[in-house]
Design an enzyme around this catalytic site. Structure first.
Site: not given
Length: 705
Positions: A582, A595
């Protein structure tokens, strides 16, 4: 008598009167219908094997006069899936007039080009080598099949005598000869010398039957094959099949375990020339043969029917391993298998050199197609899954033939020179040369975690489109079932397999790779895509949140990779690991401690793996997406709400918000990530590892520094 499904015991009667009635008057439609019914029963003929035809009166588009036209399955077709587009249509008179220019069996192959001068429908399929076999017979409907029961008689030592006695002279006999123009003339001669026969047995090859109507031909075909099967059954003593059992099979669970451990190693050996895809079966008929006392005598003989032989090679390789051998020691296993594989390759080279002609094509891949493991099952390897599966079906039919021939007499295979003349036939070589160029991922096997939706499904679809076999998986069984239906409709059964996979479960990971090994022979590409997101301020994060993020994203990526690398090393073919990380692995943002840090761990773990696995020619690369909202479970519920809150926008405004903050002002789609993954594995970046490719529309803060 009234014919029903119960009339036949050994073949399937599938004719539906109402369906056939709807085609009344259209003989070509009835030909296709009959062909599909016959092709649906693998006891009658194999995939791509056999041929069917009909002759009709049509108006010649040039003269306006009525002329006889033969419609016949075209080159490379399959009667089970035949459509009108797969038929060739030829003027019968022109085809038969080719006898005027036929120069003899030494010039057999030149006749194939002349078939093109006989074509009636210019949009029809190219005629096959079987065309004259049908053309010189006068019957309106003809079936040429490769039924196990009939070939068992055709391949028996005294098959001609058995045929004569079994059918009281109503079935003719033509000795083995390679298909072609001259064999067509031999069939006509057999009919001329035996008027009134209802079929012809081709020695070692197959069966010709016919009728005045599509239904008449269908029934005649079934009745002849049923009679052959009944005769074989009457002579079969179960305790004496293949000389009786030499050993007993492992239990089903243990067979599959052994097969899954062995398949990647076998795949590696079989891929020394061209990367192969595997298939495994432990069908009862296979086990009966490979566990028998006669295996060592019969296996080296190879097959008799040329269609069987073309798919399965000159003979199988029998693996001399104890059925309960410890297959976990990779090094010892490879050492044990190296000698038999080398011996097989030498045998094949000797066969080629002894039989080749001055104009023979160069020797092809010397590795075995069929590998038999007594007590466990049969492996087949080919350029793609369908070809490997069909090879297994053909060898199973060959086993049926050997079983029947041994019951009524003794089995005989094609002489090696005849087998070579089929395998290296210049017409077969020309057909191989006309085949489409393999796709970029042909022969590759990919496991994409979380591939029932979103990015994962897009990657799996892209890889399948490019020729790969894929393992579709998800921790959501319902979602997985939906993906299975979608892939089945789009790709068919030979492109994918499915398995429930929770990447936090060691057993699920083991099951996923077992599925891949049994379905396709191993794995070449591992894509770690499964994920979840939790967006909370630091004060709201819980230990449960933290553990879940790290268990799925970091530990999941590591253990899925670890298990995949284990299989890649067994294959010794290198491989690819792609980690879908990501932008958040590089960029600091609000409400994202768990996260974002897990993504950073994924990113650095990728670098660590790349540094360690280079020696195995296993490349590890990263694709960094951002804001891929379409079809993503991550963006359902709390995560989308959390991100919207963090940025002070509404949930429905997120796609536009994310696009506007990029340099390219683009919304990122799952397909964009799939394309990036293909860039890494498609062949142009084979010398690239440890890299990061951002697919985020351009986020300057995420530039790799």
């Amino acid at each position: 008598m009234s014919v029903t499904t119960s009339t036949f015991k050994h073949v399937s009667y599938l004719w539906n009167e109402a369906t056939a009635a709807s085609m009344a008057g259209d003989e070509v439609a009835l030909l296709i219908y009959r062909s599909n019914l016959l092709g649906a029963d693998l006891r009658l003929t194999n995939y791509g094997g056999g041929n069917t035809s009909c002759k009709v009166i049509s108006k010649d588009p040039l003269t306006g006069k009525e002329t006889e036209v033969m419609w016949i399955k075209g080159s490379g077709g399959d009667i089970g899936t035949l459509k009108k587009s797969g038929l060739a249509a030829l003027y019968v008179e022109r085809l038969r007039s080719l006898t005027n220019v036929y120069r003899g069996i030494e010039f057999e192959d030149e006749m194939v080009e002349l078939f093109n001068h006989c074509i009636f429908d210019l949009s029809s399929k190219a005629p096959s080598i079987d065309t004259p076999l049908h053309g010189f017979l006068p019957f309106k409907h003809i079936d040429h099949l490769h039924p196990d029961a009939a070939i068992a008689i055709a391949a028996a030592k005294d098959g001609k005598r058995i045929t004569q006695e079994l059918f009281n002279g109503s079935i003719g006999w033509v000795e083995w000869q390679r298909p072609g123009f001259d064999l067509g003339l031999k069939l006509k001669q057999c009919l001329d010398e035996n008027p009134g026969i209802k079929g012809i047995m081709l020695g070692s090859h197959g069966l010709f039957t016919w009728g005045d109507t599509a239904y008449g031909s269908y029934i005649n075909t079934l009745e002849v094959i049923e009679r052959c099967a009944e005769f074989i059954e009457s002579k079969t003593k179960k305790e004496a099949i293949f000389g009786g059992a030499k050993l007993q099979s492992l239990k089903k669970e243990d067979r599959l375990k052994q097969a899954a451990l062995l398949a990647p190693v076998l795949r590696g050996f079989c891929s020394s020339h061209t990367r192969m895809v595997g298939h495994f079966t432990d069908d009862d008929r296979v086990l009966q043969f490979i566990n028998s006392k006669d295996l060592d005598r019969l296996a080296p003989l190879g097959t008799s029917c040329p269609d069987h032989f073309l798919r399965t090679k000159i003979s199988p390789l029998v693996v001399e391993l104890a059925q309960d051998a410890d297959l976990s020691n990779e090094k010892a296993l490879k050492e044990q298998l190296a000698a038999p594989f080398e011996a097989y390759r030498k045998m094949y080279a000797d066969y080629y050199n002894a039989c080749k002609h001055p104009n023979s094509p160069a020797m092809r891949d010397p590795n075995p197609v069929v590998i038999l493991y007594p007590g466990v099952g049969m492996f087949t390897f080919a350029k793609d899954k369908q070809t490997a599966r069909v090879a297994a079906e053909f060898y199973t039919n060959a086993i049926n033939v050997m079983r029947g021939a041994e019951a009524i007499s003794s089995y005989t295979s094609l002489p090696r020179q005849e087998a070579f003349n089929i395998e290296y036939w210049l017409l077969e070589e020309a057909k191989l040369q006309r085949m489409p160029k393999p796709k970029a991922l042909s022969g590759r096997i990919a496991l994409v975690t979380g591939s029932a939706g979103g990015i994962g499904k897009a990657i799996a679809q892209k890889f399948a489109d490019e020729g790969a076999c894929v393992i579709i998986n998800d921790n959501d069984a319902q979602r997985l079932e939906g993906a299975k239906e979608e892939f089945q409709k789009k790709y068919g059964k030979d492109v994918f397999s499915t398995v429930v996979l929770d990447v936090t479960s060691e057993q699920d990971i083991t099951n996923a790779y077992t599925t891949s090994a049994l379905a396709f022979g191993g794995v070449d590409i591992v894509v770690n895509c499964a994920g979840l997101s939790i967006s909370k301020p630091i004060e709201e994060h819980t230990e449960k949140d933290w553990d879940l993020l790290y268990d799925v994203l970091v530990k999941g990526q590591f253990f899925v990779t670890q298990a995949g690398v284990n299989i890649m090393r067994k294959q010794d073919l290198g491989g690819d690991v792609l980690n879908i990380v990501s932008k958040n692995g590089l960029v600091s943002g609000p409400n994202n401690a768990g996260y974002g840090s897990a993504k950073a761990a994924q990113l650095h773990l990728s670098r660590l793996n790349a540094a360690e696995l280079g020696k195995d020619n296993i490349r590890v690369n990263v694709v960094n997406p951002d804001a891929v909202i379409s079809d993503s479970k991550i963006w359902e519920g709390a995560w989308a709400e959390g991100r919207a809150k963090a940025y002070g926008v509404k949930v429905e405004e997120l796609p536009a918000f994310y696009a506007k903050r990029t340099l390219l002002n683009e919304i990122i789609l799952p397909e964009d990530i799939a394309n990036a993954c293909f860039v890494f594995v498609g062949g142009l970046l084979n010398k690239s590892t440890g890299n990061v490719l951002n697919v985020d529309g351009g986020v300057a803060m995420a530039f790799v520094r």
